[in-house]
Design a protein around this motif. Sequence first.
Motif, PDB file in Angstrom:
ATOM      1  N   LEU A 145       2.520  -1.472   4.670  1.00  0.00           N
ATOM      2  CA  LEU A 145       2.006  -0.101   4.618  1.00  0.00           C
ATOM      3  C   LEU A 145       3.164   0.863   4.364  1.00  0.00           C
ATOM      4  O   LEU A 145       3.844   1.306   5.298  1.00  0.00           O
ATOM      5  N   ALA A 146       3.388   1.172   3.081  1.00  0.00           N
ATOM      6  CA  ALA A 146       4.485   2.083   2.698  1.00  0.00           C
ATOM      7  C   ALA A 146       3.932   3.483   2.497  1.00  0.00           C
ATOM      8  O   ALA A 146       4.305   4.180   1.549  1.00  0.00           O
ATOM      9  N   VAL A 147       3.028   3.896   3.370  1.00  0.00           N
ATOM     10  CA  VAL A 147       2.418   5.232   3.280  1.00  0.00           C
ATOM     11  C   VAL A 147       3.104   6.155   4.283  1.00  0.00           C
ATOM     12  O   VAL A 147       3.776   5.682   5.206  1.00  0.00           O
ATOM     13  N   PRO A 148       2.946   7.482   4.147  1.00  0.00           N
ATOM     14  CA  PRO A 148       3.584   8.387   5.114  1.00  0.00           C
ATOM     15  C   PRO A 148       3.124   8.075   6.545  1.00  0.00           C
ATOM     16  O   PRO A 148       1.969   7.666   6.753  1.00  0.00           O
ATOM     17  N   ASP A 149       4.013   8.306   7.504  1.00  0.00           N
ATOM     18  CA  ASP A 149       3.687   7.992   8.900  1.00  0.00           C
ATOM     19  C   ASP A 149       2.375   8.637   9.336  1.00  0.00           C
ATOM     20  O   ASP A 149       1.584   8.031  10.052  1.00  0.00           O
ATOM     21  N   LEU A 150       2.145   9.886   8.875  1.00  0.00           N
ATOM     22  CA  LEU A 150       0.929  10.598   9.303  1.00  0.00           C
ATOM     23  C   LEU A 150      -0.339   9.954   8.742  1.00  0.00           C
ATOM     24  O   LEU A 150      -1.425  10.178   9.276  1.00  0.00           O
ATOM     25  N   LEU A 191       6.802   0.348   8.174  1.00  0.00           N
ATOM     26  CA  LEU A 191       8.230   0.454   7.896  1.00  0.00           C
ATOM     27  C   LEU A 191       8.942   1.402   8.853  1.00  0.00           C
ATOM     28  O   LEU A 191      10.148   1.603   8.758  1.00  0.00           O
ATOM     29  N   ASP A 192       8.172   1.996   9.758  1.00  0.00           N
ATOM     30  CA  ASP A 192       8.726   2.881  10.792  1.00  0.00           C
ATOM     31  C   ASP A 192       7.892   2.659  12.056  1.00  0.00           C
ATOM     32  O   ASP A 192       6.674   2.516  11.975  1.00  0.00           O
ATOM     33  N   PRO A 193       8.549   2.620  13.228  1.00  0.00           N
ATOM     34  CA  PRO A 193       7.821   2.243  14.441  1.00  0.00           C
ATOM     35  C   PRO A 193       7.068   3.359  15.152  1.00  0.00           C
ATOM     36  O   PRO A 193       6.310   3.098  16.088  1.00  0.00           O
ATOM     37  N   ILE A 229       0.870  -1.181   0.000  1.00  0.00           N
ATOM     38  CA  ILE A 229       0.000   0.000   0.000  1.00  0.00           C
ATOM     39  C   ILE A 229       0.911   1.236   0.000  1.00  0.00           C
ATOM     40  O   ILE A 229       1.767   1.369   0.877  1.00  0.00           O
ATOM     41  N   GLY A 230       0.748   2.103  -1.001  1.00  0.00           N
ATOM     42  CA  GLY A 230       1.675   3.227  -1.171  1.00  0.00           C
ATOM     43  C   GLY A 230       2.810   2.814  -2.094  1.00  0.00           C
ATOM     44  O   GLY A 230       3.951   3.252  -1.943  1.00  0.00           O
ATOM     45  N   ALA A 231       2.476   1.951  -3.077  1.00  0.00           N
ATOM     46  CA  ALA A 231       3.494   1.327  -3.932  1.00  0.00           C
ATOM     47  C   ALA A 231       4.239   2.318  -4.821  1.00  0.00           C
ATOM     48  O   ALA A 231       5.296   1.994  -5.352  1.00  0.00           O
ATOM     49  N   GLY A 232       3.708   3.541  -4.968  1.00  0.00           N
ATOM     50  CA  GLY A 232       4.367   4.511  -5.845  1.00  0.00           C
ATOM     51  C   GLY A 232       5.240   5.507  -5.099  1.00  0.00           C
ATOM     52  O   GLY A 232       5.823   6.404  -5.705  1.00  0.00           O
ATOM     53  N   GLY A 233       5.356   5.366  -3.786  1.00  0.00           N
ATOM     54  CA  GLY A 233       6.195   6.279  -3.000  1.00  0.00           C
ATOM     55  C   GLY A 233       7.651   5.849  -3.015  1.00  0.00           C
ATOM     56  O   GLY A 233       8.024   4.899  -3.714  1.00  0.00           O
ATOM     57  N   LYS A 234       8.478   6.556  -2.214  1.00  0.00           N
ATOM     58  CA  LYS A 234       9.928   6.250  -2.206  1.00  0.00           C
ATOM     59  C   LYS A 234      10.161   4.808  -1.755  1.00  0.00           C
ATOM     60  O   LYS A 234      10.825   4.036  -2.434  1.00  0.00           O
ATOM     61  N   MET A 235       9.635   4.450  -0.595  1.00  0.00           N
ATOM     62  CA  MET A 235       9.833   3.082  -0.107  1.00  0.00           C
ATOM     63  C   MET A 235       9.010   2.089  -0.928  1.00  0.00           C
ATOM     64  O   MET A 235       9.454   0.977  -1.197  1.00  0.00           O
ATOM     65  N   GLY A 236       7.795   2.522  -1.301  1.00  0.00           N
ATOM     66  CA  GLY A 236       6.931   1.630  -2.075  1.00  0.00           C
ATOM     67  C   GLY A 236       7.597   1.177  -3.359  1.00  0.00           C
ATOM     68  O   GLY A 236       7.541  -0.009  -3.717  1.00  0.00           O
ATOM     69  N   ALA A 283      -0.973  -1.119  -4.533  1.00  0.00           N
ATOM     70  CA  ALA A 283      -2.034  -0.113  -4.367  1.00  0.00           C
ATOM     71  C   ALA A 283      -1.392   1.247  -4.142  1.00  0.00           C
ATOM     72  O   ALA A 283      -0.354   1.359  -3.473  1.00  0.00           O
ATOM     73  N   GLU A 284      -2.000   2.264  -4.718  1.00  0.00           N
ATOM     74  CA  GLU A 284      -1.442   3.617  -4.625  1.00  0.00           C
ATOM     75  C   GLU A 284      -2.568   4.600  -4.950  1.00  0.00           C
ATOM     76  O   GLU A 284      -3.353   4.352  -5.860  1.00  0.00           O
ATOM     77  N   THR A 285      -2.638   5.717  -4.202  1.00  0.00           N
ATOM     78  CA  THR A 285      -3.745   6.647  -4.428  1.00  0.00           C
ATOM     79  C   THR A 285      -3.377   7.861  -5.283  1.00  0.00           C
ATOM     80  O   THR A 285      -4.189   8.325  -6.067  1.00  0.00           O
ATOM     81  N   SER A 286      -2.153   8.400  -5.145  1.00  0.00           N
ATOM     82  CA  SER A 286      -1.866   9.664  -5.831  1.00  0.00           C
ATOM     83  C   SER A 286      -1.642   9.419  -7.321  1.00  0.00           C
ATOM     84  O   SER A 286      -1.095   8.388  -7.715  1.00  0.00           O
ATOM     85  N   PRO A 287      -2.062  10.394  -8.159  1.00  0.00           N
ATOM     86  CA  PRO A 287      -1.854  10.233  -9.612  1.00  0.00           C
ATOM     87  C   PRO A 287      -0.373  10.031  -9.955  1.00  0.00           C
ATOM     88  O   PRO A 287      -0.034   9.160 -10.756  1.00  0.00           O
ATOM     89  N   PRO A 326      -5.263   6.758   9.689  1.00  0.00           N
ATOM     90  CA  PRO A 326      -6.432   6.561   8.828  1.00  0.00           C
ATOM     91  C   PRO A 326      -6.330   5.331   7.932  1.00  0.00           C
ATOM     92  O   PRO A 326      -7.340   4.656   7.691  1.00  0.00           O
ATOM     93  N   VAL A 327      -5.131   5.020   7.425  1.00  0.00           N
ATOM     94  CA  VAL A 327      -4.998   3.870   6.513  1.00  0.00           C
ATOM     95  C   VAL A 327      -5.261   2.556   7.267  1.00  0.00           C
ATOM     96  O   VAL A 327      -5.957   1.675   6.762  1.00  0.00           O
ATOM     97  N   THR A 328      -4.743   2.432   8.495  1.00  0.00           N
ATOM     98  CA  THR A 328      -5.032   1.190   9.244  1.00  0.00           C
ATOM     99  C   THR A 328      -6.509   1.133   9.646  1.00  0.00           C
ATOM    100  O   THR A 328      -7.108   0.063   9.662  1.00  0.00           O
ATOM    101  N   THR A 375      24.342   3.397  -1.519  1.00  0.00           N
ATOM    102  CA  THR A 375      24.471   3.970  -0.176  1.00  0.00           C
ATOM    103  C   THR A 375      23.300   3.563   0.706  1.00  0.00           C
ATOM    104  O   THR A 375      23.472   3.237   1.885  1.00  0.00           O
ATOM    105  N   PHE A 376      22.097   3.579   0.160  1.00  0.00           N
ATOM    106  CA  PHE A 376      20.869   3.362   0.928  1.00  0.00           C
ATOM    107  C   PHE A 376      20.645   1.887   1.259  1.00  0.00           C
ATOM    108  O   PHE A 376      20.087   1.540   2.299  1.00  0.00           O
ATOM    109  N   GLY A 377      21.102   1.013   0.372  1.00  0.00           N
ATOM    110  CA  GLY A 377      20.808  -0.416   0.524  1.00  0.00           C
ATOM    111  C   GLY A 377      19.549  -0.783  -0.237  1.00  0.00           C
ATOM    112  O   GLY A 377      18.827   0.083  -0.722  1.00  0.00           O
TER     113      GLY A 377
END
Length: 247
Positions: A69-74, A96-98, A13-20, A37-41, A78-80, A137-139
């Motif tokens: 869930l590769a969506v922004p932390d904020l 991906l972040d605690p 979820i959030g497949a088009g973002g940086k981590m996605g 899955a991804e929402t933004s155009p 709502p996503v969960t 560098t990032f892995g």
Amino acid sequence: MTTTTDQLTIAVIGAGGKMGMRISNNLAKTEHVVRYAETSPAGRERVGAAGREVIDSAAAVPGADVIVLAVPDLALGPVTEQLVPLADPGAIVLTLDPAAAYAGLLTTRDDVIMGVAHPCHPSIFLERTSKEEWADTFGGIAAPQDAVAAIESDDAGKKSILETVIRAIYAPVIDVHWVTVKQLAQLEPTLVETIACMIGRLLNEALDEAVHTMGVPEPAARAMLLGHTQVALANGLRGDNPSATPA
Ligand SMILES: NC(=O)c1ccc[n+]([C@@H]2O[C@H](COP(=O)([O-])OP(=O)(O)OC[C@H]3O[C@@H](n4cnc5c(N)ncnc54)[C@H](O)[C@@H]3O)[C@@H](O)[C@H]2O)c1
């Protein structure tokens, strides 16, 4: 619900973002069945340009063994709230972040397992042997890294499934280290954001002082600083002691 780790169904979820995009690139190389899955155009366009089909989150979640869930932390609250009710009993929801999990912002369910996994990035002491490893560098592309993870379940089978997914999304992975959500939430802000990033910034300011206040030619100052930083870090963190090496 799959009980082996051979071929899992994984929803990103959030497949088009940086981590996605990073984790989708790696999952696409595996035998697992992956739903994107991804929402933004713009994000949908990136997923499509990579040759992957975008489906709605609500369609991606039912039947998935692991929901990443590769969506922004904020957005995790709502996503969960929207997606956890749609998960199969026994499914694993991976963030991906605690921070959001530790802050208690996620919607949970007794029969859905929550996990968190954060990549460590390749170590400064990694023995890199190829140009691709040097460039990574990032892995997650060529240079091996560790990951630190937490799972809120005692079920060894679920832990094994989660480790399989963590090793796939952050590949190549050397080790997955298991800690608590609280420990994971403490690690990055303390060790990384406060200490390591501050030291990096301090080194940069010291270089600036040497060049602009002392008037040292920049190549000389950079050469002195970068080489000695390597020695200082090796002495401090790996226990190297060049003076103990026989001449
Ligand atoms: N960027 C990093 O270096 C990094 C490293 C480790 C962990 N993380 C963690 O990974 C997660 C994602 O971060 P990122 O940097 O990739 O964010 P990002 O903003 O680059 O990408 C998030 C994507 O999620 C999409 N999105 C938002 N709401 C959605 C929804 N309801 N359904 C489907 N898609 C939705 C956005 O359109 C966007 O494409 C965060 O938890 C972050 O803390 C990021």
